[in-house]
Design a protein around this motif. Structure first.
Motif, PDB file in Angstrom:
ATOM      1  N   GLU A 166       0.706  -1.499   0.223  1.00  0.00           N
ATOM      2  CA  GLU A 166      -0.124   0.236   0.238  1.00  0.00           C
ATOM      3  C   GLU A 166       0.970   0.990   0.383  1.00  0.00           C
ATOM      4  OE1 GLU A 166      -2.745   0.266   3.209  1.00  0.00           O
ATOM      5  OE2 GLU A 166      -4.020  -1.546   2.136  1.00  0.00           O
ATOM      6  N   MET A 167       1.977   1.787  -1.245  1.00  0.00           N
ATOM      7  CA  MET A 167       2.469   2.454  -1.395  1.00  0.00           C
ATOM      8  C   MET A 167       2.220   3.154  -2.744  1.00  0.00           C
ATOM      9  SD  MET A 167       6.007  -0.088  -1.775  1.00  0.00           S
ATOM     10  CE  MET A 167       7.486   1.594  -2.277  1.00  0.00           C
ATOM     11  N   LEU A 168       3.006   4.528  -2.670  1.00  0.00           N
ATOM     12  CA  LEU A 168       2.906   5.026  -3.706  1.00  0.00           C
ATOM     13  C   LEU A 168       4.258   4.294  -4.563  1.00  0.00           C
ATOM     14  CD1 LEU A 168       2.717   8.337  -2.741  1.00  0.00           C
ATOM     15  CD2 LEU A 168       0.438   7.234  -4.017  1.00  0.00           C
ATOM     16  N   ASN A 169       3.847   4.822  -5.971  1.00  0.00           N
ATOM     17  CA  ASN A 169       4.957   4.622  -7.436  1.00  0.00           C
ATOM     18  C   ASN A 169       6.561   5.316  -6.482  1.00  0.00           C
ATOM     19  OD1 ASN A 169       6.277   3.897  -9.549  1.00  0.00           O
ATOM     20  ND2 ASN A 169       4.510   4.084 -10.750  1.00  0.00           N
ATOM     21  N   SER A 170       7.657   5.256  -6.944  1.00  0.00           N
ATOM     22  CA  SER A 170       8.622   5.360  -6.622  1.00  0.00           C
ATOM     23  C   SER A 170       9.573   4.715  -7.504  1.00  0.00           C
ATOM     24  CB  SER A 170       8.833   5.272  -6.064  1.00  0.00           C
ATOM     25  OG  SER A 170       9.175   4.276  -4.784  1.00  0.00           O
ATOM     26  N   VAL A 171      11.342   5.716  -7.419  1.00  0.00           N
ATOM     27  CA  VAL A 171      12.428   4.553  -8.229  1.00  0.00           C
ATOM     28  C   VAL A 171      13.080   5.413  -7.386  1.00  0.00           C
ATOM     29  CG1 VAL A 171      10.956   5.152 -10.550  1.00  0.00           C
ATOM     30  CG2 VAL A 171      12.434   6.679 -10.231  1.00  0.00           C
ATOM     31  N   VAL A 172      14.212   4.837  -7.483  1.00  0.00           N
ATOM     32  CA  VAL A 172      15.486   5.094  -7.357  1.00  0.00           C
ATOM     33  C   VAL A 172      16.946   5.434  -7.249  1.00  0.00           C
ATOM     34  CG1 VAL A 172      17.192   4.889  -5.268  1.00  0.00           C
ATOM     35  CG2 VAL A 172      15.299   4.389  -5.023  1.00  0.00           C
ATOM     36  N   PHE A 173      17.832   6.825  -7.670  1.00  0.00           N
ATOM     37  CA  PHE A 173      18.650   6.615  -8.131  1.00  0.00           C
ATOM     38  C   PHE A 173      19.506   6.876  -7.375  1.00  0.00           C
ATOM     39  CE2 PHE A 173      15.217   8.976 -10.679  1.00  0.00           C
ATOM     40  CZ  PHE A 173      15.210   7.969 -11.641  1.00  0.00           C
ATOM     41  N   PHE A 174      21.169   6.835  -7.566  1.00  0.00           N
ATOM     42  CA  PHE A 174      22.509   6.612  -7.201  1.00  0.00           C
ATOM     43  C   PHE A 174      23.114   7.860  -7.723  1.00  0.00           C
ATOM     44  CE2 PHE A 174      23.639   1.721  -7.248  1.00  0.00           C
ATOM     45  CZ  PHE A 174      22.375   1.317  -6.547  1.00  0.00           C
ATOM     46  N   ASP A 175      23.422   9.164  -6.342  1.00  0.00           N
ATOM     47  CA  ASP A 175      24.263   9.844  -6.744  1.00  0.00           C
ATOM     48  C   ASP A 175      25.515   9.893  -5.773  1.00  0.00           C
ATOM     49  OD1 ASP A 175      22.843  11.568  -7.525  1.00  0.00           O
ATOM     50  OD2 ASP A 175      21.674  13.214  -5.592  1.00  0.00           O
ATOM     51  N   GLU A 176      25.853   9.801  -6.562  1.00  0.00           N
ATOM     52  CA  GLU A 176      28.178   9.317  -6.610  1.00  0.00           C
ATOM     53  C   GLU A 176      28.618  11.287  -5.595  1.00  0.00           C
ATOM     54  OE1 GLU A 176      31.478   7.465  -8.880  1.00  0.00           O
ATOM     55  OE2 GLU A 176      30.740   9.565  -9.360  1.00  0.00           O
ATOM     56  N   SER A 177      28.749  10.289  -4.485  1.00  0.00           N
ATOM     57  CA  SER A 177      29.037  11.513  -3.144  1.00  0.00           C
ATOM     58  C   SER A 177      30.760  11.767  -2.595  1.00  0.00           C
ATOM     59  CB  SER A 177      27.527  11.111  -2.472  1.00  0.00           C
ATOM     60  OG  SER A 177      28.439  12.730  -0.870  1.00  0.00           O
ATOM     61  N   TYR A 178      31.248  12.547  -2.596  1.00  0.00           N
ATOM     62  CA  TYR A 178      32.215  12.888  -1.889  1.00  0.00           C
ATOM     63  C   TYR A 178      33.086  13.741  -1.316  1.00  0.00           C
ATOM     64  CZ  TYR A 178      33.938  10.857  -6.782  1.00  0.00           C
ATOM     65  OH  TYR A 178      33.730  10.195  -7.679  1.00  0.00           O
TER      66      TYR A 178
ATOM     67  N   ARG B 222      34.785   8.333  -1.432  1.00  0.00           N
ATOM     68  CA  ARG B 222      34.108   8.319  -3.157  1.00  0.00           C
ATOM     69  C   ARG B 222      32.757   7.352  -1.843  1.00  0.00           C
ATOM     70  NH1 ARG B 222      32.752   3.802  -6.440  1.00  0.00           N
ATOM     71  NH2 ARG B 222      31.126   3.981  -7.092  1.00  0.00           N
ATOM     72  N   ALA B 223      31.507   7.791  -1.752  1.00  0.00           N
ATOM     73  CA  ALA B 223      30.127   7.112  -0.800  1.00  0.00           C
ATOM     74  C   ALA B 223      29.189   7.534  -2.510  1.00  0.00           C
ATOM     75  CB  ALA B 223      30.435   7.590  -0.054  1.00  0.00           C
ATOM     76  N   LEU B 224      28.122   5.920  -2.383  1.00  0.00           N
ATOM     77  CA  LEU B 224      26.962   6.929  -3.131  1.00  0.00           C
ATOM     78  C   LEU B 224      25.876   6.718  -2.204  1.00  0.00           C
ATOM     79  CD1 LEU B 224      27.391   3.286  -5.790  1.00  0.00           C
ATOM     80  CD2 LEU B 224      27.813   5.764  -5.616  1.00  0.00           C
ATOM     81  N   GLU B 225      24.774   8.088  -2.930  1.00  0.00           N
ATOM     82  CA  GLU B 225      24.149   7.663  -1.998  1.00  0.00           C
ATOM     83  C   GLU B 225      22.941   7.979  -2.866  1.00  0.00           C
ATOM     84  OE1 GLU B 225      24.070  12.135   1.186  1.00  0.00           O
ATOM     85  OE2 GLU B 225      24.272  12.707  -1.274  1.00  0.00           O
ATOM     86  N   LEU B 226      21.180   7.337  -2.053  1.00  0.00           N
ATOM     87  CA  LEU B 226      20.522   6.791  -2.526  1.00  0.00           C
ATOM     88  C   LEU B 226      19.625   8.666  -2.792  1.00  0.00           C
ATOM     89  CD1 LEU B 226      22.001   4.652  -1.924  1.00  0.00           C
ATOM     90  CD2 LEU B 226      19.379   3.414  -1.853  1.00  0.00           C
ATOM     91  N   ARG B 227      19.290   8.294  -4.064  1.00  0.00           N
ATOM     92  CA  ARG B 227      18.259   9.135  -4.199  1.00  0.00           C
ATOM     93  C   ARG B 227      16.786   9.335  -4.944  1.00  0.00           C
ATOM     94  NH1 ARG B 227      17.723  14.464  -8.903  1.00  0.00           N
ATOM     95  NH2 ARG B 227      20.416  14.328  -7.982  1.00  0.00           N
TER      96      ARG B 227
END
Length: 531
Positions: free
Chosen positions: A314-326, A382-387
């Motif tokens: 019972e959730m809405l539509n969503s997508v996830v991208f990666f953001d390269e973070s430093y 370097r790290a990966l953040e989730l958007r």
């Protein structure tokens, strides 16, 4: 032909067959589609061919909600509209975005995806997409590098959604020559700020549009068909046109301005993954730095909970991208540098330039560290953040209204009250849990989360993505919508609305290409009426 209305005498009346208000993605698409059908088209643009400070200031308004939205700079007032700074990522709405969902109040469109299917190829051409193939498997076959970088999700709890990249197309530049070619029966009217929609006492037909320039001079445009194609300004103009109906046009049931939606976007948590370095590039939206790079992929892939999971949870539509973070990128100096660069990329002189430069100079160590890490790609920084990029649930209390303050044209400025709900928060947090479980199942790593409890307040970093939808929503019943399934304003025979403001729900995709597809569909409908 291009005409600046400031060169027309005060009181001039201009007649056309179809008058379109707004020369952005929707308005330009409509005009292009209507060419060659023996119709005299008037395309009205508030600004000129280039950015002007005094015209841009007409966007100013007040945001009274907890989560702020910049009404001034998220939109552009000149020929081409906000395509002047859009990112160019394109994907179709999903089939279930059009369906009524029992757990999403006020969901459901009066049309189905199949009603848009034949218009998507044309929309892709307008957006200059490299392909019409949205299959992730197809692009994995085409690109060996993507094939090696692809995260092998199972498709059970987490699937994929692919976005194709427009150059991005600046509609004002790309289509100006065709629209203004001599003899094509289309005239672009610059600096034509529409201030009123005129009707008779029974409000069954629009009789004309009144425009005013910054010097106070007025002109009038008459037509057989009128189309509002000005984004969030569509609702404002309907509310402002209140001489006959005190609540404005199309607003007998107090729906105009309501159901304002955006895509709730938030960067939270870090992904500690054992994946190839190139994975971030294939799963990440373009950053300010990547705009100076060449040879990028013509698509970006995203992770998405399938519809069956959305229904179960019972959730809405969503997508996830990666953001390269430093390391160093969250420091005040680097944030200020990004602010400066973002405005330069958008083609405008940075505001607060002195203050931002002061922050950069005061924080040179962090700025230097972040720039070094980005250029060198040193993994220790370097790290990966989730958007997270999620649909917002329709909410009648999320709305735009007329404020007491007035702009230079004497018009009431917009007031925005953007309201997120518990379902919006549940969607992002449940998506985060599903992603963490999938990564663990695949053995590719884990998530370090910052925001994980639905009882916690929203982080301050939640953003609207500058995707403004709703406010003149589509519904067959005028008690629940402003326009019908053909985008005609209920009760007014010759007034139509185009753009994201007619969306009943938002989906989990970028809006521009879908706006263009709906504009092509509306043009096809109008051509049929004239025929």
């Amino acid at each position: 032909m291009i005409t600046d209305v400031r060169n027309l005498s005060d009181g001039t009346v201009v007649d056309a067959d179809i008058c379109i208000v707004g020369a952005g993605a929707a308005g330009i698409t409509l005009a292009m589609e209507l060419l060659g059908h023996n119709l005299k088209i008037a395309l009205l643009e508030s600004g000129g061919l280039d950015f002007e400070d005094d015209i841009q200031a007409l966007n100013e308004g007040d945001c009274v909600s907890e989560h702020k939205v910049d009404l001034t700079w998220t939109r552009l007032r000149y020929f081409g509209g906000t395509t002047g700074h859009w990112g160019g990522n394109c994907a179709q709405l999903d089939e279930h975005d059009f369906q009524e969902r029992s757990w999403v109040p006020d969901s459901g469109w009066p049309i189905e995806k199949r009603d848009l299917e034949r218009f998507y190829p044309r929309a892709g051409q307008y957006c200059e997409l490299p392909s019409d193939n949205y299959s992730t498997d197809h692009w994995a076959e085409v690109s060996a590098e993507f094939r090696a970088s692809r995260i092998p999700v199972t498709g059970e709890s987490i699937g994929e959604k692919l976005f194709l990249k427009s150059p991005p197309t600046r509609f004002g530049d790309v289509y100006r020559a065709q629209l203004t070619r001599p003899g094509n029966q289309c005239t672009v009217y610059l600096h034509a700020n529409v201030t009123e929609i005129e009707t008779g006492e029974d409000v069954s037909q629009v009789l004309g549009l009144r425009t005013r320039d910054l010097d106070g001079r007025s002109r009038r445009f008459t037509a057989r068909i009128y189309i509002l194609a000005s984004g969030i300004e569509n609702a404002r103009l309907l509310l402002l046109s209140n001489k006959v109906r005190p609540n404005g046009l199309g607003n007998d049931h107090d729906v105009v301005g309501r159901y304002f939606m955006a895509h709730s976007t938030i960067r939270t948590g870090r992904a500690l993954l054992t994946v190839p370095r190139s994975t971030a590039r294939f799963y990440g939206l373009d950053s300010w730095a990547s705009r100076f790079e060449s040879g990028g992929a013509p698509f970006v892939n995203a992770l998405q909970p399938p519809y069956a999971v959305q229904e179960r949870e019972e959730m809405l539509n969503s997508v996830v991208f990666f953001d390269e973070s430093y390391e160093g990128e969250r420091a005040p100096g680097f944030v200020a540098l990004r602010h400066i660069m973002k405005q330069i990329i958008q083609g405008r002189v940075p505001d607060n330039l002195g203050t931002d430069l002061g922050k950069v100079l005061a924080d040179l160590d962090s700025v230097a560290k972040a720039l070094y890490a980005r250029v060198s790609g040193d993994s220790q920084y370097r790290a990966l953040e989730l958007r997270y990029f999620a649909e917002q649930a329709p909410n009648r209390d999320s709305r735009v209204m007329l404020g007491a303050d007035r702009d230079r044209l004497g018009q009431n400025k917009l007031v925005l009250d953007w309201r997120l709900q518990q379902l919006d928060k549940h969607t992002i947090l449940r998506t985060q849990q599903l992603i963490a479980q999938e990564f663990g199942k695949l053995g590719v790593g884990r998530l370090k989360v910052d925001f994980d409890n639905e009882s916690d307040p929203w982080p301050k970093a939640v953003d609207s993505s500058a995707h403004f939808m709703g406010t003149t929503r589509m519904h067959r019943d005028p008690r629940h919508g402003v326009v019908d399934e053909h985008c005609r304003v209920h009760g007014i025979g010759n007034l139509y609305v185009a753009g994201g403001s007619v969306f009943p729900t938002a989906g989990a995709t970028m809006v521009t290409m879908n706006i263009v597809a709906l504009a092509v569909r509306l043009a096809d409908h109008l051509i049929g009426k004239f025929a």
